[in-house]
Design a protein around this motif. Sequence first.
Motif, PDB file in Angstrom:
ATOM      1  N   ARG A  87       0.753  -1.134  -0.077  1.00 14.60           N
ATOM      2  CA  ARG A  87       0.153   0.076   0.014  1.00 14.60           C
ATOM      3  C   ARG A  87       0.999   1.401   0.126  1.00 14.60           C
ATOM      4  O   ARG A  87       1.591   1.468   1.002  1.00 14.60           O
ATOM      5  CB  ARG A  87      -0.978  -0.128   1.048  1.00 14.60           C
ATOM      6  CG  ARG A  87      -1.672   1.546   1.292  1.00 14.60           C
ATOM      7  CD  ARG A  87      -2.814   1.478   2.439  1.00 14.60           C
ATOM      8  NE  ARG A  87      -2.231   0.630   3.757  1.00 14.60           N
ATOM      9  CZ  ARG A  87      -1.690   1.219   4.436  1.00 14.60           C
ATOM     10  NH1 ARG A  87      -1.294   2.549   4.601  1.00 14.60           N
ATOM     11  NH2 ARG A  87      -1.391   0.717   5.790  1.00 14.60           N
ATOM     12  N   TRP A 119      -3.829  -4.886  -6.649  1.00 14.35           N
ATOM     13  CA  TRP A 119      -4.271  -4.557  -8.193  1.00 14.35           C
ATOM     14  C   TRP A 119      -4.550  -5.834  -8.754  1.00 14.35           C
ATOM     15  O   TRP A 119      -4.407  -6.928  -8.560  1.00 14.35           O
ATOM     16  CB  TRP A 119      -2.912  -4.031  -8.639  1.00 14.35           C
ATOM     17  CG  TRP A 119      -1.659  -4.716  -8.812  1.00 14.35           C
ATOM     18  CD1 TRP A 119      -0.669  -4.639  -7.799  1.00 14.35           C
ATOM     19  CD2 TRP A 119      -1.333  -5.539  -9.726  1.00 14.35           C
ATOM     20  NE1 TRP A 119       0.547  -5.370  -7.911  1.00 14.35           N
ATOM     21  CE2 TRP A 119       0.210  -5.843  -9.255  1.00 14.35           C
ATOM     22  CE3 TRP A 119      -1.624  -5.946 -11.020  1.00 14.35           C
ATOM     23  CZ2 TRP A 119       0.914  -6.771 -10.170  1.00 14.35           C
ATOM     24  CZ3 TRP A 119      -0.662  -6.748 -11.673  1.00 14.35           C
ATOM     25  CH2 TRP A 119       0.375  -7.270 -11.315  1.00 14.35           C
ATOM     26  N   ASP A 179      -4.457  -0.608 -11.002  1.00 11.77           N
ATOM     27  CA  ASP A 179      -4.189  -0.576  -9.764  1.00 11.77           C
ATOM     28  C   ASP A 179      -5.229   0.155  -8.783  1.00 11.77           C
ATOM     29  O   ASP A 179      -4.963   0.032  -7.457  1.00 11.77           O
ATOM     30  CB  ASP A 179      -2.997   0.090  -9.816  1.00 11.77           C
ATOM     31  CG  ASP A 179      -1.786  -0.987 -10.123  1.00 11.77           C
ATOM     32  OD1 ASP A 179      -0.873  -1.087  -9.175  1.00 11.77           O
ATOM     33  OD2 ASP A 179      -1.648  -1.360 -11.158  1.00 11.77           O
ATOM     34  N   GLY A 180      -6.042   0.662  -9.555  1.00 13.56           N
ATOM     35  CA  GLY A 180      -7.001   1.659  -8.715  1.00 13.56           C
ATOM     36  C   GLY A 180      -8.101   2.154  -9.340  1.00 13.56           C
ATOM     37  O   GLY A 180      -8.252   1.942 -10.617  1.00 13.56           O
ATOM     38  N   GLN A 239      -5.197   4.028  -5.377  1.00 14.39           N
ATOM     39  CA  GLN A 239      -4.714   2.680  -5.251  1.00 14.39           C
ATOM     40  C   GLN A 239      -6.107   2.150  -4.554  1.00 14.39           C
ATOM     41  O   GLN A 239      -6.625   2.815  -3.631  1.00 14.39           O
ATOM     42  CB  GLN A 239      -3.544   2.539  -4.321  1.00 14.39           C
ATOM     43  CG  GLN A 239      -3.278   1.041  -4.141  1.00 14.39           C
ATOM     44  CD  GLN A 239      -1.814   0.891  -3.464  1.00 14.39           C
ATOM     45  OE1 GLN A 239      -1.550   1.730  -2.396  1.00 14.39           O
ATOM     46  NE2 GLN A 239      -0.976  -0.213  -3.922  1.00 14.39           N
ATOM     47  N   ALA A 245      -3.793  -3.208   0.513  1.00 16.40           N
ATOM     48  CA  ALA A 245      -3.923  -2.821  -1.158  1.00 16.40           C
ATOM     49  C   ALA A 245      -3.908  -3.995  -1.940  1.00 16.40           C
ATOM     50  O   ALA A 245      -3.485  -5.258  -1.915  1.00 16.40           O
ATOM     51  CB  ALA A 245      -2.886  -1.882  -1.430  1.00 16.40           C
TER      52      ALA A 245
END
Length: 329
Positions: A32, A80, A129-130, A140, A78
């Motif tokens: 993250r 992706w 990724d976000g 993110q 986090a």
Amino acid sequence: MPVTTTDSCLEFAFPEVHRQAHLSITVQRTLRVPDDATTYGLPPGLGAFQLTDGAQVRNRARDWSSGDVLLPMWQAEAAWFSFSALSDYPFLVRMSVGGINAVTGDDFTDEVDFTGEDYFEVPTQPWLDGFRVDETTVRQFVAMPLGKGYTAAEQLTGDDDATLRIQVTPLKGETWDGRQAARRARRRKVADFGDIVAPLAAPDGAMPEPGSAMGMGAGGSITQSIAVPIEQKENWVIDAQSEATLRIINSAQWEALTDTPPHHAPPTITQYRRYGYPWFEWYDDSLARQGSSKFADLDTVKQVGEKNGEQALPDNPSFLPPAPHIVGG
């Protein structure tokens, strides 16, 4: 044909369209990035999250559909998404995160908006990724509990349906066969911590109570563009669309559902930097779509936490980003 779920992969296959119409999607664990004023490069994957068919676990929630897929994540972790198409076969992909479109920020609809381009194409877009902010950046994806305004959907609509929906549409087989050469796949290096980093204890406040739902909040800023679609509308087999629904399960709930411990907590920024894992920059000649989205004015997880008087991110030190490795081309 239904979506197949393995331990770490969603497999979309359309043999009735073309024998090469096969798309694999993994959700990658990652660092993250700091939620601050800096825009960071692309951190690598640290291995794929485990995916489990929700119908195979005990004590499943009554509102889960039989085909729902469980995605276990720690709070404030986090992720992706990686897209890999067999032989570079093209697909149209749309993502709903909590009920909103991850590309535009609009309410997610079942039908493709070709005018508004609420989708992206694979393999032209190999990763996401976000939430798309503008032509060069995304925020993110960060897993956060629902009910306090942390998720993007809660901020934009006041609600979050607690799901990640991925809709996939294949290219027509005859269109694919008529082309002289396939696009060269772009592969992002996936680094795996393996046994290098010992299992980490959960930071204070990182383990929510069993049963609490989670969605995706907007974390730190990452350099990433979303490529402009290049295929014509008539090239897609809309009638062959297939969809998968993922539900983020927090660490405590995962153990209660499966009787297995969750993966170890994500590495801290200090640990990540100590082991010298690389950062990436995706170089691509394709034109990034211009303008900003509804996510441009979104509060980040850190900002929501400050408004709530909470320490939402237990590990968030800023640092000077290292020189990235250039990939793609």
